[in-house]
Design a protein around this motif. Structure first.
Motif, PDB file in Angstrom:
ATOM      1  N   ALA A  42       0.835  -1.216   0.000  1.00  0.00           N
ATOM      2  CA  ALA A  42       0.000   0.000   0.000  1.00  0.00           C
ATOM      3  C   ALA A  42       0.869   1.264   0.000  1.00  0.00           C
ATOM      4  N   LEU A  43       1.996   1.240   0.691  1.00  0.00           N
ATOM      5  CA  LEU A  43       2.889   2.409   0.681  1.00  0.00           C
ATOM      6  C   LEU A  43       3.498   2.612  -0.703  1.00  0.00           C
ATOM      7  N   ALA A  44       3.820   1.509  -1.376  1.00  0.00           N
ATOM      8  CA  ALA A  44       4.369   1.624  -2.740  1.00  0.00           C
ATOM      9  C   ALA A  44       3.324   2.224  -3.673  1.00  0.00           C
ATOM     10  N   GLN A  45       2.062   1.861  -3.474  1.00  0.00           N
ATOM     11  CA  GLN A  45       0.970   2.438  -4.276  1.00  0.00           C
ATOM     12  C   GLN A  45       0.842   3.939  -4.015  1.00  0.00           C
ATOM     13  N   GLY A  77       6.125  -2.737  -7.310  1.00  0.00           N
ATOM     14  CA  GLY A  77       6.820  -1.467  -7.112  1.00  0.00           C
ATOM     15  C   GLY A  77       7.525  -1.313  -5.785  1.00  0.00           C
ATOM     16  N   PHE A  78       7.760  -2.419  -5.106  1.00  0.00           N
ATOM     17  CA  PHE A  78       8.587  -2.312  -3.903  1.00  0.00           C
ATOM     18  C   PHE A  78       9.692  -3.364  -3.972  1.00  0.00           C
ATOM     19  N   ASP A  79      10.703  -3.183  -3.112  1.00  0.00           N
ATOM     20  CA  ASP A  79      11.851  -4.100  -3.117  1.00  0.00           C
ATOM     21  C   ASP A  79      11.833  -5.003  -1.888  1.00  0.00           C
ATOM     22  N   VAL A  80      12.541  -6.118  -2.024  1.00  0.00           N
ATOM     23  CA  VAL A  80      12.597  -7.088  -0.923  1.00  0.00           C
ATOM     24  C   VAL A  80      14.062  -7.450  -0.675  1.00  0.00           C
ATOM     25  N   LEU A  81      14.456  -7.345   0.584  1.00  0.00           N
ATOM     26  CA  LEU A  81      15.822  -7.734   0.978  1.00  0.00           C
ATOM     27  C   LEU A  81      15.740  -9.072   1.708  1.00  0.00           C
ATOM     28  N   PRO A  82      16.269 -10.131   1.085  1.00  0.00           N
ATOM     29  CA  PRO A  82      16.176 -11.442   1.744  1.00  0.00           C
ATOM     30  C   PRO A  82      17.350 -11.680   2.691  1.00  0.00           C
ATOM     31  N   LEU A  83      17.072 -11.704   3.988  1.00  0.00           N
ATOM     32  CA  LEU A  83      18.128 -12.026   4.961  1.00  0.00           C
ATOM     33  C   LEU A  83      17.825 -13.358   5.653  1.00  0.00           C
ATOM     34  N   SER A  84      16.799 -14.056   5.185  1.00  0.00           N
ATOM     35  CA  SER A  84      16.325 -15.296   5.825  1.00  0.00           C
ATOM     36  C   SER A  84      17.393 -16.364   5.913  1.00  0.00           C
ATOM     37  N   LEU A  97      -3.750   2.335   7.365  1.00  0.00           N
ATOM     38  CA  LEU A  97      -2.545   2.284   8.203  1.00  0.00           C
ATOM     39  C   LEU A  97      -1.330   2.766   7.405  1.00  0.00           C
ATOM     40  N   ALA A  98      -1.256   2.352   6.151  1.00  0.00           N
ATOM     41  CA  ALA A  98      -0.134   2.768   5.293  1.00  0.00           C
ATOM     42  C   ALA A  98      -0.164   4.288   5.083  1.00  0.00           C
ATOM     43  N   THR A  99      -1.348   4.848   4.916  1.00  0.00           N
ATOM     44  CA  THR A  99      -1.462   6.300   4.721  1.00  0.00           C
ATOM     45  C   THR A  99      -0.939   7.042   5.945  1.00  0.00           C
ATOM     46  N   LYS A 100      -1.263   6.494   7.116  1.00  0.00           N
ATOM     47  CA  LYS A 100      -0.793   7.102   8.370  1.00  0.00           C
ATOM     48  C   LYS A 100       0.741   7.042   8.439  1.00  0.00           C
ATOM     49  N   ILE A 101       1.293   5.907   8.063  1.00  0.00           N
ATOM     50  CA  ILE A 101       2.757   5.762   8.097  1.00  0.00           C
ATOM     51  C   ILE A 101       3.399   6.659   7.028  1.00  0.00           C
ATOM     52  N   GLY A 102       2.774   6.697   5.858  1.00  0.00           N
ATOM     53  CA  GLY A 102       3.296   7.514   4.756  1.00  0.00           C
ATOM     54  C   GLY A 102       3.394   8.980   5.139  1.00  0.00           C
ATOM     55  N   MET A 110      18.365   4.014   0.782  1.00  0.00           N
ATOM     56  CA  MET A 110      17.763   4.238  -0.540  1.00  0.00           C
ATOM     57  C   MET A 110      16.227   4.264  -0.520  1.00  0.00           C
ATOM     58  N   TYR A 111      15.632   4.165   0.659  1.00  0.00           N
ATOM     59  CA  TYR A 111      14.167   4.026   0.729  1.00  0.00           C
ATOM     60  C   TYR A 111      13.540   5.026   1.700  1.00  0.00           C
ATOM     61  N   ASP A 112      12.248   5.301   1.465  1.00  0.00           N
ATOM     62  CA  ASP A 112      11.499   6.141   2.408  1.00  0.00           C
ATOM     63  C   ASP A 112      11.096   5.333   3.636  1.00  0.00           C
ATOM     64  N   VAL A 113      10.652   4.107   3.379  1.00  0.00           N
ATOM     65  CA  VAL A 113      10.181   3.245   4.473  1.00  0.00           C
ATOM     66  C   VAL A 113      10.766   1.849   4.306  1.00  0.00           C
ATOM     67  N   VAL A 114      11.304   1.328   5.417  1.00  0.00           N
ATOM     68  CA  VAL A 114      11.785  -0.054   5.437  1.00  0.00           C
ATOM     69  C   VAL A 114      10.945  -0.802   6.471  1.00  0.00           C
ATOM     70  N   LEU A 115      10.344  -1.905   6.049  1.00  0.00           N
ATOM     71  CA  LEU A 115       9.537  -2.722   6.967  1.00  0.00           C
ATOM     72  C   LEU A 115      10.262  -4.040   7.169  1.00  0.00           C
ATOM     73  N   VAL A 116      10.571  -4.355   8.416  1.00  0.00           N
ATOM     74  CA  VAL A 116      11.356  -5.564   8.690  1.00  0.00           C
ATOM     75  C   VAL A 116      10.459  -6.613   9.328  1.00  0.00           C
ATOM     76  N   ASP A 117      10.221  -7.684   8.590  1.00  0.00           N
ATOM     77  CA  ASP A 117       9.372  -8.775   9.072  1.00  0.00           C
ATOM     78  C   ASP A 117      10.212  -9.690   9.961  1.00  0.00           C
TER      79      ASP A 117
END
Ligand SMILES: Nc1ncnc2c1ncn2[C@@H]1O[C@H](COP(=O)(O)OP(=O)(O)OP(=O)(O)O)[C@@H](O)[C@H]1O
Ligand SMILES: [Mg+2]
Length: 234
Positions: free
Chosen positions: A24-27, A77-84, A226-231, A103-110
């Motif tokens: 949603a943030l990428a959108q 339209g978003f990127d994924v960093l695999p550290l698994s 929620l994404a709009t709030k974070i954005g 390089m990003y506005d928002v990083v979400l770490v699962d």
């Protein structure tokens, strides 16, 4: 902003929240990186084919768990960093996240469902936390210590996100107002209803938004809000 999506309780919607808030943030035209910090690699499996995931696993095994991760681009339209599949120290996990985050506005770490090295590394890199939880007794009881940990680390608590909410469940109706009352501004206000969209979409390596098309979905709308709030914070 680097947001660790945490809860040491399993199956509460950490991965689902990361994927859908990220999408949603990428959108909303934000530059988004989703990091798979969990050895279960559920975020990767949600978004990419099993062949791709197993190739990454084999390559990392050959590299003995170290080496530069390759960022994957999701067509949405978003990127994924695999550290698994990396085997690093807490400090090294944090450093990897921090170096890509620039390089990003928002990083979400699962994060994985425990306070292990990987989660601690994510928390060292993070500036904020999101805490998905179900509105149930055991989940409720764990929230205070998670909040305390975030506050000790001076992380912004974007908030508790109530997931898999079912209006017909007495426990959910009891614990939702309790969460709002006890945690006040630490409750994000997001209540994600239980919805078949999520397991159906992930089984097909799709994000719920893609799976659902233009059909109405209160659950997806909640993630958009929620994404709009974070954005608005970045
Ligand atoms: N709002 C929802 N409605 C229905 N099912 C959901 C919802 N959110 C998540 N799920 C489903 O619940 C399961 C667990 O969700 P998810 O993998 O996001 O949790 P998790 O906290 O990341 O789990 P783990 O602790 O194992 O990493 C998945 O099958 C997911 O599709
Ligand atoms: Mg998960």
């Amino acid at each position: 902003m680097i947001i660790a999506v945490i809860n040491n309780k399993g199956g509460v919607g950490k991965t689902t929240t990361t994927v859908h808030v990220g999408y949603a943030l990428a959108q909303q035209s934000k530059r988004v990186l989703c990091v798979d910090m969990d050895g279960q690699a559920n975020l990767l499996m949600h978004l990419f084919s099993l062949d791709t995931v197993y190739e990454m696993k084999d390559a990392m095994k050959e590299a003995k768990g170290i080496g530069e991760p390759t960022v994957l681009h999701h067509p949405a339209g978003f990127d994924v960093l695999p550290l698994s599949f990396h085997v690093l120290t807490q400090k090294q996990y944090a450093a990897r996240i921090e170096s890509f985050a620039k390089m990003y506005d928002v990083v979400l770490v699962d994060c994985p469902p425990s306070l292990e090295t990987r989660t601690l590394g994510a928390l060292d890199a993070a500036t904020a936390v999101l805490i998905p939880t179900e509105a149930e007794s055991l989940s409720f009881n764990g929230l205070t210590s998670l909040i305390e940990m975030a506050e000790e680390r001076k992380l912004a608590v974007i908030g508790i996100v109530v997931t898999r909410f079912e209006k017909k469940k007495a426990a959910h109706n009891f614990y939702l107002p309790l969460i709002a009352k006890e945690f006040r501004s630490l409750f994000s206000g997001a209540v994600i209803p239980n919805s078949a969209v999520f397991p159906s979409a992930s089984a097909m390596q799709r994000v719920g938004y893609e799976w659902n098309g233009k059909k109405a979905s209160p659950a997806l709308d909640e993630y958009t809000k929620l994404a709009t709030k974070i954005g608005a914070m970045v």
